[in-house]
Design an enzyme around this catalytic site. Structure first.
Site, PDB file in Angstrom:
ATOM      1  N   SER A  18       0.832  -1.216   0.000  1.00 40.38           N
ATOM      2  CA  SER A  18       0.000   0.000   0.000  1.00 40.38           C
ATOM      3  C   SER A  18       0.857   1.252   0.000  1.00 40.38           C
ATOM      4  CB  SER A  18      -0.892   0.012   1.241  1.00 40.38           C
ATOM      5  OG  SER A  18      -1.597   1.233   1.332  1.00 40.38           O
ATOM      6  N   TYR A  41      -1.353   0.344  10.495  1.00 38.63           N
ATOM      7  CA  TYR A  41      -1.521  -0.357   9.210  1.00 38.63           C
ATOM      8  C   TYR A  41      -0.358  -0.003   8.274  1.00 38.63           C
ATOM      9  CZ  TYR A  41      -3.676  -1.110   4.551  1.00 38.63           C
ATOM     10  OH  TYR A  41      -3.949  -1.481   3.250  1.00 38.63           O
TER      11      TYR A  41
HETATM   12  N1  LIG Z   1      -9.119  -1.404  -0.507  1.00 47.18           N
HETATM   13  C1  LIG Z   1      -8.130  -0.528  -0.568  1.00 47.18           C
HETATM   14  O1  LIG Z   1      -8.341   0.706  -0.713  1.00 47.18           O
HETATM   15  C2  LIG Z   1      -6.702  -1.009  -0.487  1.00 47.18           C
HETATM   16  C3  LIG Z   1      -5.690  -0.087  -0.751  1.00 47.18           C
HETATM   17  C4  LIG Z   1      -4.378  -0.501  -0.680  1.00 47.18           C
HETATM   18  C5  LIG Z   1      -4.080  -1.814  -0.351  1.00 47.18           C
HETATM   19  N2  LIG Z   1      -5.083  -2.693  -0.079  1.00 47.18           N
HETATM   20  C6  LIG Z   1      -4.722  -4.050   0.276  1.00 47.18           C
HETATM   21  O2  LIG Z   1      -5.314  -4.949  -0.626  1.00 47.18           O
HETATM   22  C7  LIG Z   1      -5.463  -6.217   0.003  1.00 47.18           C
HETATM   23  C8  LIG Z   1      -6.871  -6.734  -0.237  1.00 47.18           C
HETATM   24  O3  LIG Z   1      -7.767  -5.874   0.426  1.00 47.18           O
HETATM   25  P1  LIG Z   1      -9.284  -5.630  -0.018  1.00 47.18           P
HETATM   26  O4  LIG Z   1      -9.429  -4.179  -0.231  1.00 47.18           O
HETATM   27  O5  LIG Z   1      -9.664  -6.572  -1.111  1.00 47.18           O
HETATM   28  O6  LIG Z   1     -10.018  -5.921   1.360  1.00 47.18           O
HETATM   29  P2  LIG Z   1     -10.618  -7.203   2.064  1.00 47.18           P
HETATM   30  O7  LIG Z   1     -11.755  -7.708   1.227  1.00 47.18           O
HETATM   31  O8  LIG Z   1     -10.876  -6.794   3.463  1.00 47.18           O
HETATM   32  O9  LIG Z   1      -9.434  -8.265   1.988  1.00 47.18           O
HETATM   33  C9  LIG Z   1      -8.665  -8.659   3.062  1.00 47.18           C
HETATM   34  C10 LIG Z   1      -8.344 -10.128   2.872  1.00 47.18           C
HETATM   35  O10 LIG Z   1      -7.435 -10.532   3.899  1.00 47.18           O
HETATM   36  C11 LIG Z   1      -7.975 -11.709   4.476  1.00 47.18           C
HETATM   37  N3  LIG Z   1      -7.523 -11.881   5.853  1.00 47.18           N
HETATM   38  C12 LIG Z   1      -7.529 -10.986   6.865  1.00 47.18           C
HETATM   39  N4  LIG Z   1      -7.056 -11.556   7.996  1.00 47.18           N
HETATM   40  C13 LIG Z   1      -6.758 -12.842   7.674  1.00 47.18           C
HETATM   41  C14 LIG Z   1      -6.244 -13.949   8.408  1.00 47.18           C
HETATM   42  N5  LIG Z   1      -5.963 -13.847   9.727  1.00 47.18           N
HETATM   43  N6  LIG Z   1      -6.011 -15.100   7.751  1.00 47.18           N
HETATM   44  C15 LIG Z   1      -6.315 -15.231   6.439  1.00 47.18           C
HETATM   45  N7  LIG Z   1      -6.840 -14.240   5.702  1.00 47.18           N
HETATM   46  C16 LIG Z   1      -7.055 -13.057   6.321  1.00 47.18           C
HETATM   47  C17 LIG Z   1      -9.475 -11.539   4.425  1.00 47.18           C
HETATM   48  O11 LIG Z   1     -10.105 -12.768   4.649  1.00 47.18           O
HETATM   49  P3  LIG Z   1     -11.614 -12.869   5.275  1.00 47.18           P
HETATM   50  O12 LIG Z   1     -12.532 -12.755   4.100  1.00 47.18           O
HETATM   51  O13 LIG Z   1     -11.641 -14.214   5.902  1.00 47.18           O
HETATM   52  O14 LIG Z   1     -11.769 -11.734   6.243  1.00 47.18           O
HETATM   53  C18 LIG Z   1      -9.591 -11.017   2.996  1.00 47.18           C
HETATM   54  O15 LIG Z   1      -9.498 -12.074   2.062  1.00 47.18           O
HETATM   55  C19 LIG Z   1      -5.120  -6.005   1.495  1.00 47.18           C
HETATM   56  O16 LIG Z   1      -3.810  -6.433   1.736  1.00 47.18           O
HETATM   57  C20 LIG Z   1      -5.217  -4.497   1.626  1.00 47.18           C
HETATM   58  O17 LIG Z   1      -4.413  -4.029   2.691  1.00 47.18           O
HETATM   59  C21 LIG Z   1      -6.392  -2.333  -0.154  1.00 47.18           C
END
Ligand SMILES: NC(=O)c1ccc[n+]([C@@H]2O[C@H](COP(=O)([O-])OP(=O)(O)OC[C@H]3O[C@@H](n4cnc5c(N)ncnc54)[C@H](OP(=O)(O)O)[C@@H]3O)[C@@H](O)[C@H]2O)c1
Length: 253
Positions: A144, A157
């Site tokens: 990120s 974070y």
């Molecule tokens: N959305 C944004 O604006 C943004 C921006 C920059 C970077 N990112 C990064 O992109 C990635 C994906 O995020 P997203 O936006 O698609 O959000 P998200 O849907 O909340 O994805 C988070 C993922 O991490 C998994 N996770 C969390 N804790 C876990 C654990 N203890 N063991 C296994 N899996 C776990 C969640 O699984 P569960 O479904 O089981 O909870 C989910 O699959 C993340 O690394 C996030 O930091 C997002």
């Protein structure tokens, strides 16, 4: 175990975080292009549903696999238990958490740091060793821009993502002269479950499908080291990083 896996039949991808919006879109993008998919996460019921859906839409072979990123001692056995060692591993697992709560609650702060840095880095490290033994492979870490400068509103974070970005950079440097590639993806804002309660500026916000496409292109079309899904984020972060600390500490950006 190093290298006793079966070979996949054709191209193959492992998504760590298969229940996330970005992970699901990435799996679909690669499946449409003909890859077999391993979907990993902690919620097997949802993973199976995703696998069935993507398989029905693309004809790809997809299997769900259980992993909790906080259970680091289970990683080696889980990697060894995969049906094959994939060509590409994409890690999208992460936890935004609640900054205000994490400032007071060490367990919550620990979960954020372990979910964004310690767990992903250790797991990616295991795949790096397997790829080193095989002689090739691609690792994609979704980090990120929050990891580029600590900000009052999300520095726990951000610190986790900074650690992950540094780890990926080091791995890339280690494997720089080999057939192992390491890609760091910085999506900027993305409209997902993680950000559903935030007001996000449209021009700066990507869709999960755009992140997935950027990952696919960086792996399969035009190899890249660091990807800003929306290039404007590179400019924004260059400016944000240029502020001296003495000024930055007075700002709320
Ligand atoms: N959305 C944004 O604006 C943004 C921006 C920059 C970077 N990112 C990064 O992109 C990635 C994906 O995020 P997203 O936006 O698609 O959000 P998200 O849907 O909340 O994805 C988070 C993922 O991490 C998994 N996770 C969390 N804790 C876990 C654990 N203890 N063991 C296994 N899996 C776990 C969640 O699984 P569960 O479904 O089981 O909870 C989910 O699959 C993340 O690394 C996030 O930091 C997002």
């Amino acid at each position: 175990m190093t290298g006793s896996h079966q070979m996949a039949d054709g191209k193959s991808l492992l998504v760590l975080g298969g229940t996330s919006d970005i992970g699901r879109a990435t799996a679909l993008r690669f499946a449409k292009a003909g890859s077999q998919i391993l979907l990993a996460g902690r919620d097997l019921v949802t993973l199976q549903r995703e696998a069935d859906d993507i398989s029905a839409r693309t004809g790809a072979t997809i299997s769900p696999h259980s992993i909790d990123i906080l259970e680091t001692s289970s990683f080696a056995a889980i990697v060894d238990g995969l049906p094959y060692l994939p060509d590409t591993v994409v890690c999208v697992i992460g936890l935004l958490g609640d900054q205000a709560q994490a400032e007071k609650d060490t367990d919550h702060a620990s979960a954020i740091i372990h979910s964004n840095f310690v767990g992903p880095a250790l797991l990616i490290g295991i795949f790096a060793e397997r790829f080193a033994a095989r002689g090739e492979g691609v690792i994609v870490g979704v980090s990120s821009v929050a990891g580029e400068r600590g900000r009052a509103t999300n520095y726990i974070y951000g610190a986790g993502k900074a650690g992950l970005t540094c780890f990926l950079s080091g791995l890339r440097n280690r494997f720089g002269k080999t057939k192992i590639r390491v890609v760091t993806v910085k999506p900027g804002f993305v409209r997902t479950r993680m950000t559903k309660d935030m007001k996000l500026p449209g021009r700066l916000t990507a869709k999960p499908e755009q992140v997935a496409d950027a990952i696919y292109r960086a792996v399969e079309v035009r190899p890249r080291d660091v990807v800003y899904v929306k290039p404007i984020w590179f400019t924004i972060m260059t400016i944000i990083k240029a502020f001296p600390e003495s000024l930055f500490k007075r700002l709320r950006i």
